[in-house]
Motif scaffolding. Structure first.
Motif, mmCIF file in Angstrom:
data_model
loop_
_atom_site.group_PDB
_atom_site.id
_atom_site.type_symbol
_atom_site.label_atom_id
_atom_site.label_comp_id
_atom_site.label_asym_id
_atom_site.label_seq_id
_atom_site.Cartn_x
_atom_site.Cartn_y
_atom_site.Cartn_z
ATOM 1 N N THR A 90 44.873 33.165 44.862
ATOM 2 C CA THR A 90 44.466 34.052 45.966
ATOM 3 C C THR A 90 45.288 33.748 47.218
ATOM 4 N N TRP A 91 45.477 32.489 47.468
ATOM 5 C CA TRP A 91 46.199 32.040 48.676
ATOM 6 C C TRP A 91 47.647 32.482 48.605
ATOM 7 N N LEU A 92 48.257 32.240 47.452
ATOM 8 C CA LEU A 92 49.680 32.571 47.300
ATOM 9 C C LEU A 92 49.917 34.080 47.296
ATOM 10 N N LEU A 93 49.118 34.790 46.500
ATOM 11 C CA LEU A 93 49.345 36.228 46.351
ATOM 12 C C LEU A 93 49.297 36.952 47.684
ATOM 13 N N SER A 94 48.241 36.687 48.454
ATOM 14 C CA SER A 94 48.082 37.436 49.693
ATOM 15 C C SER A 94 49.197 37.104 50.677
ATOM 16 N N ARG A 95 49.659 35.861 50.660
ATOM 17 C CA ARG A 95 50.758 35.503 51.569
ATOM 18 C C ARG A 95 52.102 36.054 51.104
ATOM 19 N N LEU A 96 52.283 36.132 49.807
ATOM 20 C CA LEU A 96 53.575 36.593 49.289
ATOM 21 C C LEU A 96 53.723 38.111 49.361
ATOM 22 N N VAL A 97 52.659 38.815 48.999
ATOM 23 C CA VAL A 97 52.828 40.280 48.869
ATOM 24 C C VAL A 97 51.853 41.069 49.736
ATOM 25 N N GLY A 98 51.049 40.391 50.554
ATOM 26 C CA GLY A 98 50.112 41.087 51.439
ATOM 27 C C GLY A 98 48.814 41.440 50.727
ATOM 28 N N ARG A 99 47.801 41.739 51.538
ATOM 29 C CA ARG A 99 46.448 41.946 51.011
ATOM 30 C C ARG A 99 46.376 43.128 50.043
ATOM 31 N N ALA A 100 47.048 44.228 50.392
ATOM 32 C CA ALA A 100 46.923 45.431 49.565
ATOM 33 C C ALA A 100 47.467 45.177 48.159
ATOM 34 N N ASN A 101 48.656 44.606 48.084
ATOM 35 C CA ASN A 101 49.233 44.333 46.762
ATOM 36 C C ASN A 101 48.450 43.244 46.032
ATOM 37 N N ALA A 102 48.035 42.218 46.785
ATOM 38 C CA ALA A 102 47.310 41.106 46.161
ATOM 39 C C ALA A 102 46.023 41.613 45.517
ATOM 40 N N LEU A 103 45.293 42.422 46.251
ATOM 41 C CA LEU A 103 44.021 42.918 45.704
ATOM 42 C C LEU A 103 44.243 43.830 44.507
ATOM 43 N N ALA A 104 45.244 44.704 44.604
ATOM 44 C CA ALA A 104 45.477 45.623 43.480
ATOM 45 C C ALA A 104 45.916 44.851 42.238
ATOM 46 N N LEU A 105 46.813 43.880 42.421
ATOM 47 C CA LEU A 105 47.262 43.094 41.262
ATOM 48 C C LEU A 105 46.103 42.300 40.667
ATOM 49 N N ALA A 106 45.302 41.699 41.544
ATOM 50 C CA ALA A 106 44.224 40.835 41.062
ATOM 51 C C ALA A 106 43.082 41.641 40.445
ATOM 52 N N MET A 107 42.784 42.792 41.021
ATOM 53 C CA MET A 107 41.657 43.571 40.475
ATOM 54 C C MET A 107 42.020 44.272 39.175
ATOM 55 N N THR A 108 43.226 44.865 39.142
ATOM 56 C CA THR A 108 43.582 45.603 37.914
ATOM 57 C C THR A 108 43.995 44.667 36.782
ATOM 58 N N GLY A 109 44.588 43.525 37.123
ATOM 59 C CA GLY A 109 45.148 42.661 36.089
ATOM 60 C C GLY A 109 46.329 43.308 35.389
ATOM 61 N N ASP A 110 46.945 44.288 36.038
ATOM 62 C CA ASP A 110 48.078 44.983 35.419
ATOM 63 C C ASP A 110 49.297 44.066 35.315
ATOM 64 N N LYS A 111 50.077 44.331 34.294
ATOM 65 C CA LYS A 111 51.330 43.589 34.099
ATOM 66 C C LYS A 111 52.346 44.038 35.144
ATOM 67 N N LEU A 112 52.955 43.080 35.837
ATOM 68 C CA LEU A 112 53.973 43.397 36.832
ATOM 69 C C LEU A 112 55.314 42.899 36.293
ATOM 70 N N GLY A 113 56.245 43.817 36.078
ATOM 71 C CA GLY A 113 57.557 43.426 35.568
ATOM 72 C C GLY A 113 58.347 42.638 36.605
#
Ligand code: T3D
Length: 271
Positions: A157-180
């Motif tokens: 949670t700490w890394l994601l939000s700092r690396l890609v911002g809250r919007a991307n972090a939440l979408a990646l974490a909630m969907t669990g979608d594969k990111l190429g």
């Protein structure tokens, strides 16, 4: 999955000043068991103690980097029998993943994650804890936690939000979608996605380059950048100054300036 009587769960190799540590449970996509954690901790201890090591590469054997926690590891898998006491996953985090994540970010040399394939769950968090993440183009990053009813952990949670911002972090974490890997680079999650046939050369070249650089200054750079996230602008400048005071009294600074002025390559030795 049992690993009884097989190869080491973590392989270690050295080329020049670069120590490569390979997670080695390819049949289970290098997912973490308690035993693999223990071997990885020992490998990091050994790299830390060996002053010939000036850069670490963390990678995975086979087609994956790491699929996170081994969900079948009897030490952590939930007991499905009626009335069984729930397995406390938080204890696993405290016991294994927190020390590992903190350890990587405190290593006395730069650490490269060479993401050779899928990095899922805590495997993604551990890759992102490294200083520089290079992924092969066919690799992917999956915040798999939501699919099994958990939150991103091991620093996710700490890394994601700092690396890609809250919007991307939440979408990646909630969907669990594969990111190429290409998209991960575009988003700023990782440093570089490289063509599969150029991956090994890119990793080796970057590692050798970092190993020849002033290690102490690189590690101080990590410390100051991490610390500055909690500081205001003025305090960050002061912290930079404190580190410059310390580094400018060390060998590598004098060598770097002397080499520059003499128009010769520098030989850095501080670690
Ligand atoms: O106790 C705790 O839970 C502590 C918490 C820790 C934090 C976490 O890491 S939670 C997240 C755990 N990880 C996952 O949920 C990821 C699970 N894996 C997957 O979703 C998929 O395997 C992948 C998307 C990563 C890759 O898919 P695919 O289709 O390329 O491969 P596959 O067929 O699913 O997997 C290949 C084999 O690896 C397969 O075994 P088999 O059938 O050939 O014998 C599969 O079971 C095994 N495997 C993959 N991931 C794990 C695993 N075995 C155990 N644990 C895994 N995490």
């Amino acid at each position: 999955m049992s690993d009884a009587g097989v190869e080491p769960l973590v392989k270690i190799a050295q080329e020049g000043a670069v120590r490569t540590i390979t997670l080695n449970r390819p049949k289970a996509l290098n997912s973490f068991t308690g035993a693999m954690h223990e071997e990885l901790a020992a490998a990091l201890d050994a790299a830390q103690a060996d002053r010939s090591v000036r850069c670490i590469v963390l990678t995975g054997a086979g087609r994956a980097f790491c699929a996170g926690q081994d969900l079948a590891d009897p030490a952590v898998a939930p007991d499905m029998s009626p009335g069984a006491k729930p397995t406390d996953v938080g204890n696993v985090i405290e016991r294994y993943y927190k020390p590992l994540a903190l350890r990587i970010r405190a290593m006395p040399v730069p650490v490269i994650a060479a993401v050779n394939g899928v990095a899922a769950g805590a495997g993604a968090s551990i890759a992102l804890a490294c200083d520089i993440v290079i992924a092969t183009r066919s690799a992917s990053f999956i915040q798999a936690f939501s699919k099994i009813g958990l939150v991103p952990d091991a620093g996710g949670t700490w890394l994601l939000s700092r690396l890609v911002g809250r919007a991307n972090a939440l979408a990646l974490a909630m969907t669990g979608d594969k990111l190429g890997a290409d998209e991960a680079q575009r988003m700023g999650l990782i440093w570089r996605s490289v063509a599969d046939d150029e991956f090994a050369g890119e990793v080796a070249g970057t590692a050798a380059r970092l190993a020849a650089m002033p290690t102490a200054a690189l590690v101080a750079t990590r410390k100051v950048i991490d610390a500055s996230m909690q500081l205001d602008y003025a305090d960050a400048i002061s912290l930079e100054g404190q580190w410059q005071s310390r580094l400018s009294a060390a060998h590598d600074y004098l060598e770097g300036v002397a080499a520059f002025l003499a128009k010769r390559p520098a030989t850095f030795t501080d670690r």
